[in-house]
Design a protein around this motif. Structure first.
Motif, mmCIF file in Angstrom:
data_model
loop_
_atom_site.group_PDB
_atom_site.id
_atom_site.type_symbol
_atom_site.label_atom_id
_atom_site.label_comp_id
_atom_site.label_asym_id
_atom_site.label_seq_id
_atom_site.Cartn_x
_atom_site.Cartn_y
_atom_site.Cartn_z
ATOM 1 N N TYR A 347 32.666 56.370 46.251
ATOM 2 C CA TYR A 347 31.644 55.347 46.505
ATOM 3 C C TYR A 347 31.367 55.218 47.994
ATOM 4 C CZ TYR A 347 33.424 54.278 41.911
ATOM 5 O OH TYR A 347 33.853 54.381 40.623
ATOM 6 N N VAL A 348 31.217 56.328 48.676
ATOM 7 C CA VAL A 348 30.872 56.303 50.081
ATOM 8 C C VAL A 348 29.469 55.706 50.233
ATOM 9 C CG1 VAL A 348 30.476 57.710 52.128
ATOM 10 C CG2 VAL A 348 32.298 58.307 50.541
ATOM 11 N N GLY A 349 29.355 54.706 51.064
ATOM 12 C CA GLY A 349 28.089 54.010 51.219
ATOM 13 C C GLY A 349 27.830 52.974 50.162
ATOM 14 N N LYS A 350 28.798 52.770 49.234
ATOM 15 C CA LYS A 350 28.620 51.791 48.159
ATOM 16 C C LYS A 350 29.846 50.886 48.080
ATOM 17 C CE LYS A 350 25.886 55.023 45.416
ATOM 18 N NZ LYS A 350 25.729 55.680 44.104
ATOM 19 N N ALA A 351 30.345 50.463 49.242
ATOM 20 C CA ALA A 351 31.572 49.660 49.258
ATOM 21 C C ALA A 351 31.372 48.307 48.590
ATOM 22 C CB ALA A 351 32.026 49.442 50.704
ATOM 23 N N HIS A 352 30.138 47.798 48.590
ATOM 24 C CA HIS A 352 29.916 46.491 47.987
ATOM 25 C C HIS A 352 30.076 46.517 46.464
ATOM 26 C CE1 HIS A 352 26.087 48.624 47.558
ATOM 27 N NE2 HIS A 352 25.852 47.838 46.524
ATOM 28 N N GLN A 353 30.047 47.711 45.871
ATOM 29 C CA GLN A 353 30.192 47.791 44.423
ATOM 30 C C GLN A 353 31.628 47.596 43.967
ATOM 31 O OE1 GLN A 353 28.606 51.398 42.886
ATOM 32 N NE2 GLN A 353 26.505 50.974 43.535
ATOM 33 N N LEU A 354 32.580 47.650 44.892
ATOM 34 C CA LEU A 354 33.979 47.572 44.505
ATOM 35 C C LEU A 354 34.323 46.236 43.886
ATOM 36 C CD1 LEU A 354 36.660 49.044 44.483
ATOM 37 C CD2 LEU A 354 37.136 48.112 46.749
ATOM 38 N N LEU A 413 54.194 40.748 42.862
ATOM 39 C CA LEU A 413 53.085 40.600 41.915
ATOM 40 C C LEU A 413 51.815 41.256 42.432
ATOM 41 C CD1 LEU A 413 53.145 37.066 40.235
ATOM 42 C CD2 LEU A 413 53.136 39.309 39.152
ATOM 43 N N SER A 414 51.527 41.109 43.710
ATOM 44 C CA SER A 414 50.313 41.705 44.270
ATOM 45 C C SER A 414 50.356 43.228 44.173
ATOM 46 C CB SER A 414 50.142 41.269 45.729
ATOM 47 O OG SER A 414 50.010 39.872 45.828
ATOM 48 N N THR A 415 51.512 43.805 44.478
ATOM 49 C CA THR A 415 51.626 45.264 44.419
ATOM 50 C C THR A 415 51.520 45.768 42.985
ATOM 51 O OG1 THR A 415 53.022 45.249 46.400
ATOM 52 C CG2 THR A 415 53.085 47.226 45.009
ATOM 53 N N LEU A 416 52.186 45.099 42.050
ATOM 54 C CA LEU A 416 52.130 45.525 40.655
ATOM 55 C C LEU A 416 50.714 45.419 40.092
ATOM 56 C CD1 LEU A 416 55.415 43.935 39.221
ATOM 57 C CD2 LEU A 416 55.004 46.329 39.802
ATOM 58 N N ILE A 417 50.036 44.312 40.376
ATOM 59 C CA ILE A 417 48.669 44.140 39.858
ATOM 60 C C ILE A 417 47.723 45.134 40.500
ATOM 61 C CG2 ILE A 417 46.735 42.539 39.688
ATOM 62 C CD1 ILE A 417 48.727 40.263 39.512
ATOM 63 N N SER A 418 47.858 45.345 41.808
ATOM 64 C CA SER A 418 46.996 46.308 42.487
ATOM 65 C C SER A 418 47.209 47.713 41.940
ATOM 66 C CB SER A 418 47.274 46.270 43.993
ATOM 67 O OG SER A 418 46.401 47.126 44.691
ATOM 68 N N SER A 419 48.460 48.078 41.690
ATOM 69 C CA SER A 419 48.744 49.399 41.108
ATOM 70 C C SER A 419 48.167 49.505 39.700
ATOM 71 C CB SER A 419 50.256 49.647 41.073
ATOM 72 O OG SER A 419 50.805 49.610 42.374
ATOM 73 N N PHE A 513 44.334 48.130 46.633
ATOM 74 C CA PHE A 513 43.225 48.439 45.733
ATOM 75 C C PHE A 513 42.681 47.134 45.180
ATOM 76 C CE2 PHE A 513 41.165 49.579 41.763
ATOM 77 C CZ PHE A 513 40.408 50.674 42.151
ATOM 78 N N GLY A 514 41.361 47.044 45.070
ATOM 79 C CA GLY A 514 40.736 45.827 44.577
ATOM 80 C C GLY A 514 40.537 44.809 45.692
ATOM 81 N N THR A 515 40.354 43.568 45.323
ATOM 82 C CA THR A 515 40.145 42.478 46.272
ATOM 83 C C THR A 515 41.082 41.327 45.947
ATOM 84 O OG1 THR A 515 38.431 41.461 44.890
ATOM 85 C CG2 THR A 515 37.708 43.089 46.526
ATOM 86 N N TYR A 516 41.169 40.407 46.876
ATOM 87 C CA TYR A 516 42.022 39.236 46.687
ATOM 88 C C TYR A 516 41.586 38.456 45.458
ATOM 89 C CZ TYR A 516 44.064 34.643 47.710
ATOM 90 O OH TYR A 516 44.737 33.449 47.634
ATOM 91 N N GLU A 517 40.278 38.283 45.264
ATOM 92 C CA GLU A 517 39.780 37.546 44.107
ATOM 93 C C GLU A 517 40.064 38.284 42.809
ATOM 94 O OE1 GLU A 517 38.013 38.338 46.732
ATOM 95 O OE2 GLU A 517 37.785 36.400 47.759
ATOM 96 N N LEU A 518 39.940 39.609 42.849
ATOM 97 C CA LEU A 518 40.173 40.400 41.646
ATOM 98 C C LEU A 518 41.641 40.320 41.210
ATOM 99 C CD1 LEU A 518 38.697 42.271 39.665
ATOM 100 C CD2 LEU A 518 39.338 44.191 41.113
ATOM 101 N N LEU A 519 42.554 40.362 42.176
ATOM 102 C CA LEU A 519 43.972 40.237 41.854
ATOM 103 C C LEU A 519 44.277 38.854 41.277
ATOM 104 C CD1 LEU A 519 44.183 42.885 43.483
ATOM 105 C CD2 LEU A 519 46.301 41.983 44.492
ATOM 106 N N GLY A 520 43.636 37.809 41.845
ATOM 107 C CA GLY A 520 43.870 36.471 41.326
ATOM 108 C C GLY A 520 43.377 36.309 39.894
ATOM 109 N N GLN A 521 42.226 36.857 39.598
ATOM 110 C CA GLN A 521 41.693 36.736 38.238
ATOM 111 C C GLN A 521 42.500 37.552 37.230
ATOM 112 O OE1 GLN A 521 37.500 36.955 37.696
ATOM 113 N NE2 GLN A 521 37.053 36.302 39.788
ATOM 114 N N LYS A 522 42.987 38.712 37.674
ATOM 115 C CA LYS A 522 43.841 39.500 36.792
ATOM 116 C C LYS A 522 45.142 38.754 36.498
ATOM 117 C CE LYS A 522 44.837 43.436 34.668
ATOM 118 N NZ LYS A 522 44.106 43.861 33.463
ATOM 119 N N LEU A 523 45.673 38.070 37.503
ATOM 120 C CA LEU A 523 46.879 37.279 37.293
ATOM 121 C C LEU A 523 46.631 36.152 36.295
ATOM 122 C CD1 LEU A 523 49.782 36.502 37.955
ATOM 123 C CD2 LEU A 523 48.940 35.291 39.984
#
Length: 532
Positions: A347-354, A413-419, A513-523
């Motif tokens: 996603y080079v040039g498409k970082a906002h899609q992450l 928890l952050s590392t496990l969820i990110s992985s 990998f992911g974002t802070y908000e994404l990790l929180g919602q996954k948790l």
């Protein structure tokens, strides 16, 4: 008395392996020779014949020592990438005619391929010596005829061994006593030796058609039948010796080793975790001592039989706990970083899609080294389970609160969820982060693939050889996260009501990998037991 250094542990296990394989192969040799003597028309017991028999036995022992040494030289705790014959040829041509430095990656895979070639050649030489020692007791002419077939036996076994990746050490889930583990593998070794001896005998017999006539002179029909019976029995004994050597190698080298001083000793009272930390941090990466250290750590964290050893992790300063957690998270962070590199490269040039739409890449965009990183499944699984069990145990056994005070719980928890997010996206699972003004409470929505025609690249990847390991790794990560959430469920619910769940259980730094908000919602999905 403290445990020996990790390197000494590996050397001791290799020494015990040589002793045990010599005992088993010697037993098989004498029983086979005594049985084959019944096929000999006129068995001789003259002094010269006894000296010749002793020489054959020493040659047989040397051939097994040669095979066992090459087996230990080739074995590895994890699968290693190798170069195909076409890649090797292209690399050699480039090295010979193009004045450019050798690619380090090509050098690495070429060395692995060279180890395979050496093992196959050594197996062929060992096959020649072993078959001659088993079947060549009727004179020099018989030995001349057996050399070719013995070499074919060895080469075929070496190729089969490399193709089936039998050189990879497979650590058993349930650790049993050594004798019981060896006994359990005997029927399979005998069955496999029987099949391989039949195939090798037929292949070598077919190749005899293309050899000169002097290799096919057999005398009368009765002598020919007797020679073929003796040859097959001898070849079966050779394959059985090799299979038992391989089985012994697996059993002895994958047995758990306790990296701790004896319970009740002075070292156990002062610093019982020093040998384990030294093995984890100072061993060569992905070596056998490091694997044994991670296996020992996982079993200490999981089982109650070593509660005294686990209690030392929660010492008052918290330094030991931080080192143990860091040793477990380091491989998982490396896996996540490797997957993150290839996924972000799509996603080079498409970082906002992450943060809005995470999509799986196609196979053509994935580099081989990222597939290689998934081959190290065993160590990743041990690390995830060990750090999850240790975090779960801290809820009851951490008297000084070092797990919470050092910030290790949030880091784990952050590392496990990110992985887990990286693994799921790599598998082709799509995630979308729904904005709050559209969904009310911020939630994470997992999109299931369309029931229509699947993307060809995605389907190919799902049918690939690594898909099973990827799914298994995702299951290990989910179970690890669920074990922590279950242990701290009441505390997490309290933090959720106060609006502090992410603050208390997710690190503020940018995840791998992911974002802070994404990790929180996954948790939150795990907290609601809706993550799958």
């Amino acid at each position: 008395m403290s445990p020996p250094p990790p390197e000494v542990v590996a050397k001791n296990r290799f020494s015990w392996f040589l002793i045990w394989q010599t005992s088993t192969s010697t037993t098989i040799y004498f029983f086979t020779i005594l049985f084959l003597l019944s096929f000999s028309a006129t068995p001789k017991f003259s002094p010269s014949q006894l000296i010749f028999s002793l020489l054959k036995f020493l040659t047989f022992a040397f051939s097994n020592l040669l095979f066992s040494s090459s087996l230990s030289f080739l074995s590895s705790p994890k699968p290693l990438p190798s170069a195909s014959p076409l890649q090797l040829a292209a690399g050699l041509v480039r090295f010979a005619f193009v004045s450019s430095p050798v690619d380090p990656e090509f050098r690495r895979v070429a060395l692995v391929s060279a180890r395979f070639v050496v093992f196959v050649v050594v197996a062929g030489v060992s096959g020649v010596l072993s078959v001659v020692c088993f079947c060549g007791f009727d004179g020099v002419e018989v030995i001349e005829r057996l050399r070719f077939r013995g070499f074919v036996f060895g080469v075929l076994y070496g190729l089969y061994f490399v193709y089936k990746k039998s050189w990879v050490l497979e650590f058993p889930i349930i650790q049993r006593p050594l004798f019981y583990s060896f006994k359990m593998g005997l029927p399979l070794a005998i069955k496999r030796a029987l099949k391989l001896s039949i195939v090798a005998y037929l292949c070598s017999a077919a190749l005899l058609v293309f050899l000169p006539d002097q290799f096919k002179s057999v005398g009368t029909m009765g002598q020919f039948i007797t020679a073929q019976i003796i040859l097959y029995i001898g070849s079966f004994s050779v394959f059985l010796c090799w299979e038992l050597s391989h089985h012994l190698h697996q059993v002895l080298h994958t047995k758990r080793y306790l990296f701790a001083p004896p319970k009740g000793s002075a070292a156990a009272e002062t610093n019982p975790t020093e040998p384990l930390l030294a093995a984890l941090e100072e061993s060569i990466p992905d070596s056998l001592p490091q694997y044994l250290a991670y296996l020992d750590l996982c079993m200490v964290c999981e089982n109650n039989v070593d509660a005294w050893h686990r209690a030392a992790f929660f010492e008052e300063t918290g330094e030991t706990y931080k080192k143990v957690v860091a040793a477990c998270l380091r491989p998982l962070e490396q896996l996540t970083s490797n997957l993150s590199e290839v996924l972000e490269g799509c996603y080079v040039g498409k970082a906002h899609q992450l943060s809005n739409q995470l999509q799986s890449p196609t196979d053509s965009q994935l580099d081989s080294k990222h597939y290689e990183s998934l081959n190290n499944f065993q160590k990743y699984a041990w690390c995830a389970k060990a750090v999850a069990f240790l975090t779960e145990r801290s809820h009851e056994e951490d008297r000084f609160g070092v797990a919470q005070l050092t910030g290790s719980n949030a880091a784990v928890l952050s590392t496990l969820i990110s992985s887990l997010l990286a693994i799921e996206v790599f598998m082709g699972k799509k995630t979308s982060l729904q904005p709050q003004h559209l969904m009310g409470p911020v939630t994470i929505k997992w999109n299931t693939p369309s029931t229509g025609r699947r993307d060809v690249a995605t389907a190919k990847k799902r049918d690939g050889p690594l898909h099973a390991k990827t799914c298994a790794m995702a299951d290990v990560l989910r179970n690890s996260i669920y074990s922590i959430v279950s242990a701290f469920h009441d505390e997490m619910l309290t933090s959720t009501k106060a609006g502090l769940l992410e603050k208390d259980w997710v690190t503020k730094s940018k995840p791998l990998f992911g974002t802070y908000e994404l990790l929180g919602q996954k948790l939150r999905h795990f907290l609601d037991f809706r993550a799958s």
